[in-house]
Structure formats: structure tokens, C-alpha cells
Motif scaffolding. Structure first.
Motif, PDB file in Angstrom:
ATOM      1  N   ASN A   1     -27.002  11.442  16.529  1.00  0.00           N
ATOM      2  CA  ASN A   1     -25.554  11.412  16.335  1.00  0.00           C
ATOM      3  C   ASN A   1     -24.928  10.237  17.098  1.00  0.00           C
ATOM      4  O   ASN A   1     -24.086   9.514  16.553  1.00  0.00           O
ATOM      5  CB  ASN A   1     -24.944  12.733  16.792  1.00  0.00           C
ATOM      6  CG  ASN A   1     -23.468  12.798  16.508  1.00  0.00           C
ATOM      7  OD1 ASN A   1     -23.051  12.755  15.359  1.00  0.00           O
ATOM      8  ND2 ASN A   1     -22.672  12.888  17.557  1.00  0.00           N
ATOM      9  N   ASP A   2     -25.353  10.053  18.339  1.00  0.00           N
ATOM     10  CA  ASP A   2     -24.828   8.936  19.138  1.00  0.00           C
ATOM     11  C   ASP A   2     -25.197   7.597  18.514  1.00  0.00           C
ATOM     12  O   ASP A   2     -24.379   6.674  18.473  1.00  0.00           O
ATOM     13  CB  ASP A   2     -25.363   9.000  20.572  1.00  0.00           C
ATOM     14  CG  ASP A   2     -24.806  10.172  21.362  1.00  0.00           C
ATOM     15  OD1 ASP A   2     -23.777  10.749  20.945  1.00  0.00           O
ATOM     16  OD2 ASP A   2     -25.404  10.510  22.407  1.00  0.00           O
ATOM     17  N   HIS A   3     -26.427   7.489  18.022  1.00  0.00           N
ATOM     18  CA  HIS A   3     -26.874   6.235  17.405  1.00  0.00           C
ATOM     19  C   HIS A   3     -26.038   5.914  16.164  1.00  0.00           C
ATOM     20  O   HIS A   3     -25.569   4.787  15.996  1.00  0.00           O
ATOM     21  CB  HIS A   3     -28.353   6.320  17.027  1.00  0.00           C
ATOM     22  CG  HIS A   3     -28.861   5.093  16.339  1.00  0.00           C
ATOM     23  ND1 HIS A   3     -29.018   3.890  16.985  1.00  0.00           N
ATOM     24  CD2 HIS A   3     -29.224   4.871  15.043  1.00  0.00           C
ATOM     25  CE1 HIS A   3     -29.462   2.984  16.127  1.00  0.00           C
ATOM     26  NE2 HIS A   3     -29.593   3.564  14.941  1.00  0.00           N
ATOM     27  N   ILE A   4     -25.854   6.909  15.328  1.00  0.00           N
ATOM     28  CA  ILE A   4     -25.070   6.671  14.112  1.00  0.00           C
ATOM     29  C   ILE A   4     -23.615   6.370  14.467  1.00  0.00           C
ATOM     30  O   ILE A   4     -23.023   5.427  13.938  1.00  0.00           O
ATOM     31  CB  ILE A   4     -25.182   7.871  13.147  1.00  0.00           C
ATOM     32  CG1 ILE A   4     -26.610   7.951  12.600  1.00  0.00           C
ATOM     33  CG2 ILE A   4     -24.161   7.760  12.010  1.00  0.00           C
ATOM     34  CD1 ILE A   4     -26.928   9.216  11.846  1.00  0.00           C
ATOM     35  N   GLY A   5     -23.056   7.172  15.371  1.00  0.00           N
ATOM     36  CA  GLY A   5     -21.648   7.004  15.730  1.00  0.00           C
ATOM     37  C   GLY A   5     -21.342   5.726  16.483  1.00  0.00           C
ATOM     38  O   GLY A   5     -20.199   5.266  16.499  1.00  0.00           O
ATOM     39  N   HIS A   6     -22.332   5.132  17.110  1.00  0.00           N
ATOM     40  CA  HIS A   6     -22.091   3.919  17.889  1.00  0.00           C
ATOM     41  C   HIS A   6     -22.769   2.706  17.254  1.00  0.00           C
ATOM     42  O   HIS A   6     -22.105   1.788  16.781  1.00  0.00           O
ATOM     43  CB  HIS A   6     -22.591   4.130  19.328  1.00  0.00           C
ATOM     44  CG  HIS A   6     -22.383   2.954  20.220  1.00  0.00           C
ATOM     45  ND1 HIS A   6     -23.367   2.019  20.415  1.00  0.00           N
ATOM     46  CD2 HIS A   6     -21.320   2.569  20.962  1.00  0.00           C
ATOM     47  CE1 HIS A   6     -22.904   1.083  21.243  1.00  0.00           C
ATOM     48  NE2 HIS A   6     -21.681   1.399  21.586  1.00  0.00           N
ATOM     49  N   CYS A   7     -24.090   2.722  17.222  1.00  0.00           N
ATOM     50  CA  CYS A   7     -24.854   1.554  16.774  1.00  0.00           C
ATOM     51  C   CYS A   7     -24.658   1.256  15.290  1.00  0.00           C
ATOM     52  O   CYS A   7     -24.435   0.106  14.905  1.00  0.00           O
ATOM     53  CB  CYS A   7     -26.331   1.743  17.100  1.00  0.00           C
ATOM     54  SG  CYS A   7     -26.662   1.966  18.870  1.00  0.00           S
ATOM     55  N   VAL A   8     -24.747   2.290  14.458  1.00  0.00           N
ATOM     56  CA  VAL A   8     -24.602   2.074  13.016  1.00  0.00           C
ATOM     57  C   VAL A   8     -23.155   1.713  12.681  1.00  0.00           C
ATOM     58  O   VAL A   8     -22.908   0.792  11.897  1.00  0.00           O
ATOM     59  CB  VAL A   8     -25.080   3.308  12.215  1.00  0.00           C
ATOM     60  CG1 VAL A   8     -24.807   3.134  10.726  1.00  0.00           C
ATOM     61  CG2 VAL A   8     -26.577   3.546  12.453  1.00  0.00           C
ATOM     62  N   VAL A   9     -22.209   2.397  13.304  1.00  0.00           N
ATOM     63  CA  VAL A   9     -20.794   2.081  13.055  1.00  0.00           C
ATOM     64  C   VAL A   9     -20.474   0.653  13.489  1.00  0.00           C
ATOM     65  O   VAL A   9     -19.800  -0.087  12.774  1.00  0.00           O
ATOM     66  CB  VAL A   9     -19.865   3.105  13.747  1.00  0.00           C
ATOM     67  CG1 VAL A   9     -18.429   2.626  13.760  1.00  0.00           C
ATOM     68  CG2 VAL A   9     -19.977   4.458  13.046  1.00  0.00           C
ATOM     69  N   ASN A  10     -20.971   0.250  14.661  1.00  0.00           N
ATOM     70  CA  ASN A  10     -20.727  -1.125  15.126  1.00  0.00           C
ATOM     71  C   ASN A  10     -21.349  -2.145  14.174  1.00  0.00           C
ATOM     72  O   ASN A  10     -20.749  -3.187  13.892  1.00  0.00           O
ATOM     73  CB  ASN A  10     -21.272  -1.324  16.543  1.00  0.00           C
ATOM     74  CG  ASN A  10     -20.415  -0.654  17.589  1.00  0.00           C
ATOM     75  OD1 ASN A  10     -19.300  -0.210  17.321  1.00  0.00           O
ATOM     76  ND2 ASN A  10     -20.936  -0.561  18.801  1.00  0.00           N
ATOM     77  N   ALA A  11     -22.554  -1.851  13.685  1.00  0.00           N
ATOM     78  CA  ALA A  11     -23.197  -2.751  12.722  1.00  0.00           C
ATOM     79  C   ALA A  11     -22.404  -2.816  11.418  1.00  0.00           C
ATOM     80  O   ALA A  11     -22.288  -3.883  10.814  1.00  0.00           O
ATOM     81  CB  ALA A  11     -24.637  -2.301  12.465  1.00  0.00           C
ATOM     82  N   ALA A  12     -21.830  -1.691  11.003  1.00  0.00           N
ATOM     83  CA  ALA A  12     -21.011  -1.668   9.781  1.00  0.00           C
ATOM     84  C   ALA A  12     -19.750  -2.509   9.971  1.00  0.00           C
ATOM     85  O   ALA A  12     -19.355  -3.252   9.064  1.00  0.00           O
ATOM     86  CB  ALA A  12     -20.647  -0.233   9.411  1.00  0.00           C
ATOM     87  N   GLN A  13     -19.152  -2.394  11.138  1.00  0.00           N
ATOM     88  CA  GLN A  13     -17.958  -3.202  11.413  1.00  0.00           C
ATOM     89  C   GLN A  13     -18.293  -4.690  11.430  1.00  0.00           C
ATOM     90  O   GLN A  13     -17.559  -5.512  10.864  1.00  0.00           O
ATOM     91  CB  GLN A  13     -17.320  -2.769  12.735  1.00  0.00           C
ATOM     92  CG  GLN A  13     -16.681  -1.405  12.667  1.00  0.00           C
ATOM     93  CD  GLN A  13     -16.266  -0.864  14.027  1.00  0.00           C
ATOM     94  OE1 GLN A  13     -16.727  -1.317  15.067  1.00  0.00           O
ATOM     95  NE2 GLN A  13     -15.392   0.133  14.001  1.00  0.00           N
ATOM     96  N   ALA A  14     -19.431  -5.030  12.068  1.00  0.00           N
ATOM     97  CA  ALA A  14     -19.852  -6.437  12.100  1.00  0.00           C
ATOM     98  C   ALA A  14     -20.164  -6.937  10.697  1.00  0.00           C
ATOM     99  O   ALA A  14     -19.816  -8.073  10.338  1.00  0.00           O
ATOM    100  CB  ALA A  14     -21.068  -6.592  13.017  1.00  0.00           C
ATOM    101  N   ALA A  15     -20.804  -6.098   9.886  1.00  0.00           N
ATOM    102  CA  ALA A  15     -21.119  -6.484   8.508  1.00  0.00           C
ATOM    103  C   ALA A  15     -19.851  -6.681   7.696  1.00  0.00           C
ATOM    104  O   ALA A  15     -19.764  -7.612   6.889  1.00  0.00           O
ATOM    105  CB  ALA A  15     -22.008  -5.420   7.857  1.00  0.00           C
ATOM    106  N   ASN A  16     -18.874  -5.824   7.926  1.00  0.00           N
ATOM    107  CA  ASN A  16     -17.601  -5.943   7.220  1.00  0.00           C
ATOM    108  C   ASN A  16     -16.905  -7.261   7.571  1.00  0.00           C
ATOM    109  O   ASN A  16     -16.323  -7.908   6.705  1.00  0.00           O
ATOM    110  CB  ASN A  16     -16.709  -4.754   7.561  1.00  0.00           C
ATOM    111  CG  ASN A  16     -15.473  -4.682   6.708  1.00  0.00           C
ATOM    112  OD1 ASN A  16     -15.517  -4.961   5.512  1.00  0.00           O
ATOM    113  ND2 ASN A  16     -14.360  -4.327   7.321  1.00  0.00           N
ATOM    114  N   GLU A  17     -16.990  -7.637   8.841  1.00  0.00           N
ATOM    115  CA  GLU A  17     -16.335  -8.875   9.288  1.00  0.00           C
ATOM    116  C   GLU A  17     -17.077 -10.124   8.818  1.00  0.00           C
ATOM    117  O   GLU A  17     -16.457 -11.116   8.446  1.00  0.00           O
ATOM    118  CB  GLU A  17     -16.217  -8.879  10.812  1.00  0.00           C
ATOM    119  CG  GLU A  17     -15.251  -7.841  11.339  1.00  0.00           C
ATOM    120  CD  GLU A  17     -15.305  -7.680  12.848  1.00  0.00           C
ATOM    121  OE1 GLU A  17     -16.027  -8.461  13.523  1.00  0.00           O
ATOM    122  OE2 GLU A  17     -14.635  -6.764  13.361  1.00  0.00           O
ATOM    123  N   SER A  18     -18.423 -10.062   8.850  1.00  0.00           N
ATOM    124  CA  SER A  18     -19.215 -11.258   8.543  1.00  0.00           C
ATOM    125  C   SER A  18     -19.674 -11.341   7.092  1.00  0.00           C
ATOM    126  O   SER A  18     -19.999 -12.418   6.614  1.00  0.00           O
ATOM    127  CB  SER A  18     -20.452 -11.302   9.440  1.00  0.00           C
ATOM    128  OG  SER A  18     -21.365 -10.282   9.063  1.00  0.00           O
TER     129      SER A  18
END
Length: 103
Positions: A64-81
Motif C-alpha cells: 500500500n505504501d509503495h503504491i501510494g507513494h512510489c507509483v503515484v510519484n512515478a505517475a505524476q512524473a510521467a504526466n509531467e514528462s
């Protein structure tokens, strides 16, 4: 915190996570003691079941922590880049970890 230091999803709950792991470690030592003392098989198996349940709870919390932090952060970075590579890697990591938990 150093700006180059990596944080993970469990960072905020690290103390509680360590406390829970130490409790599980104590349970494992208790089971070893039960074996040394020739305790009844079913009593040992009951304790093993409790250890497995505790480990699964910790594992699900980490997923849950991995998805809520690492995956979400990667999704935000992907959205920006516009580069989905890191997001796909994080999803693959999470999927593989869940698969290992299910074995």
C-alpha cells in the motif's frame, strides 16, 4: 533530511513498522523456544499461523505504501514528462512483489 536522501512510502511509519517487525521477531524466537522445549505440534503450528498473518499484514502495508507513494510519484512524473517508462517500471515492481506474496 538531506535533499539527496530517498524517501519511501513507509518512511512516515518507519517506527511503527520497525516495532511490528521486532514483535514478529520475538514471536519467531518464541516458536524456536517451543521447539527446543518439545511443545505440542499444533501449538507450534498455531504460533506459526500467527507469525504468517503478522508478516502478511506488514507486507500488505508495504505494498500500500509503495503504491501510494512510489507509483503515484512515478505517475505524476510521467504526466509531467510524457515518459511512461518509470511508471511502467514501478507498476511492474509492485505486480512482481504481489506475485511473490501470493506464492
Amino acid at each position: 533530511m538531506d535533499q539527496h536522501e530517498t524517501t519511501y512510502g513507509y518512511t512516515e511509519n518507519k517506527d511503527a513498522l520497525l516495532k511490528r517487525l521486532k514483535r514478529i521477531e520475538g514471536q519467531v524466537r518464541g516458536v524456536a523456544r517451543m521447539v527446543e522445549e518439545d511443545k505440542y505440534c499444533i501449538d507450534i503450528l498455531t504460533q506459526m499461523s500467527a507469525i504468517n498473518a503478522a508478516l502478511h499484514k506488514v507486507s500488505l502495508g508495504l505494498v500500500n505504501d509503495h503504491i501510494g507513494h512510489c507509483v503515484v510519484n512515478a505517475a505524476q512524473a510521467a504526466n509531467e514528462s510524457g515518459d511512461m517508462t518509470q511508471l511502467e517500471e514501478k507498476i511492474d515492481e509492485a505486480t512482481a512483489a504481489i506475485g511473490r506474496l501470493l506464492r
